[in-house]
Enzyme design. Structure first.
Site, mmCIF file in Angstrom:
data_model
loop_
_atom_site.group_PDB
_atom_site.id
_atom_site.type_symbol
_atom_site.label_atom_id
_atom_site.label_comp_id
_atom_site.label_asym_id
_atom_site.label_seq_id
_atom_site.Cartn_x
_atom_site.Cartn_y
_atom_site.Cartn_z
ATOM 1 N N LYS A 13 -3.439 -4.503 2.986
ATOM 2 C CA LYS A 13 -2.766 -5.610 2.313
ATOM 3 C C LYS A 13 -2.281 -5.087 0.974
ATOM 4 O O LYS A 13 -2.877 -4.193 0.397
ATOM 5 C CB LYS A 13 -3.745 -6.774 2.113
ATOM 6 C CG LYS A 13 -3.111 -8.046 1.626
ATOM 7 C CD LYS A 13 -2.346 -8.748 2.704
ATOM 8 C CE LYS A 13 -1.849 -10.091 2.196
ATOM 9 N NZ LYS A 13 -0.920 -10.713 3.066
ATOM 10 N N HIS A 14 -1.219 -5.648 0.473
ATOM 11 C CA HIS A 14 -0.603 -5.210 -0.786
ATOM 12 C C HIS A 14 -1.343 -5.882 -1.937
ATOM 13 O O HIS A 14 -0.982 -6.970 -2.385
ATOM 14 C CB HIS A 14 0.865 -5.617 -0.766
ATOM 15 C CG HIS A 14 1.700 -4.928 -1.774
ATOM 16 N ND1 HIS A 14 1.979 -3.600 -1.707
ATOM 17 C CD2 HIS A 14 2.319 -5.390 -2.876
ATOM 18 C CE1 HIS A 14 2.759 -3.268 -2.718
ATOM 19 N NE2 HIS A 14 2.965 -4.350 -3.447
ATOM 20 N N VAL A 15 -2.438 -5.265 -2.389
ATOM 21 C CA VAL A 15 -3.241 -5.829 -3.472
ATOM 22 C C VAL A 15 -3.589 -4.748 -4.484
ATOM 23 O O VAL A 15 -3.582 -3.566 -4.167
ATOM 24 C CB VAL A 15 -4.548 -6.464 -2.958
ATOM 25 C CG1 VAL A 15 -4.272 -7.652 -2.074
ATOM 26 C CG2 VAL A 15 -5.400 -5.444 -2.229
#
Length: 198
Positions: A13-15
């Site tokens: 996930k883009h975190v």
């Protein structure tokens, strides 16, 4: 959700970087958090990047130390590697850069670069074989579908003048990228040296 996975696991996930040993956290989609947040003005959505930079619009100024609407933004890599600390939020600062470098050295076995996918995949396969063994074969088998998915046919060209204006304000972002790239190449050379000894 992440804490319920058994080890080892992969979460994609883009975190921002999260130090799981220091603080637990949860991620909720932006719309769930701000359901009443209004949609942007259609004219703003149609604005091209060059006009935005040349007119000095707020979202295209990239001023050192600026905080974008009180939160971190997606314009830079140091934020994602620096983490969730308030010291990571101001744009293009020495503090965010140093924290990002430290996180890379301390918590990441490999940080790759897309411009040199062969080196990135080789290092990933050798440093983290449990997850990346055979990644090169998978990547090249799927290459045509990757390029179709991520291609933007409507992306307008950006002049060198505008690119240079923007680069001038991304000095620490460029430094961080070079840091990660050099680290990757050191890891790759170490693999070559090891194979020469064997």
């Amino acid at each position: 959700m992440v804490s319920s996975y058994s080890e080892p696991s992969v979460y994609v996930k883009h975190v921002c970087f999260t130090n799981f040993t220091e603080a637990p956290w949860y991620y909720v989609e932006r719309k769930q958090i701000f359901p009443d947040l209004p949609l942007p003005d259609p004219n703003w959505l149609k604005k091209d990047f060059e006009s935005c930079v040349l007119k000095g619009d707020r979202e295209c100024r990239y001023l050192e130390g600026e905080v974008h609407e009180g939160i971190g933004d997606h314009r830079r890599q140091t934020l994602f590697f620096c983490g969730h600390s308030e010291k990571c939020t101001p744009f293009n600062t020495v503090g965010a850069l140093e924290r990002a470098k430290l996180a890379v050295e301390k918590h990441y076995a490999v940080v790759g670069v897309l411009e040199d996918m062969n080196t990135t995949l080789t290092v990933l396969e050798n440093y983290i074989p449990r997850f990346f063994q055979g990644a090169t074969n998978v990547y090249y088998d799927q290459l045509n579908s990757f390029t179709r998915i991520n291609r933007n046919f409507f992306k307008p060209p950006v002049s060198e003048e505008v690119k240079n204006l923007v680069r001038g304000n991304f000095t620490r972002e460029v430094e961080f990228y070079q840091f990660c790239k050099q680290r990757l190449y050191r890891q790759y050379r170490a693999l070559k040296l090891r194979s020469d000894v064997l």
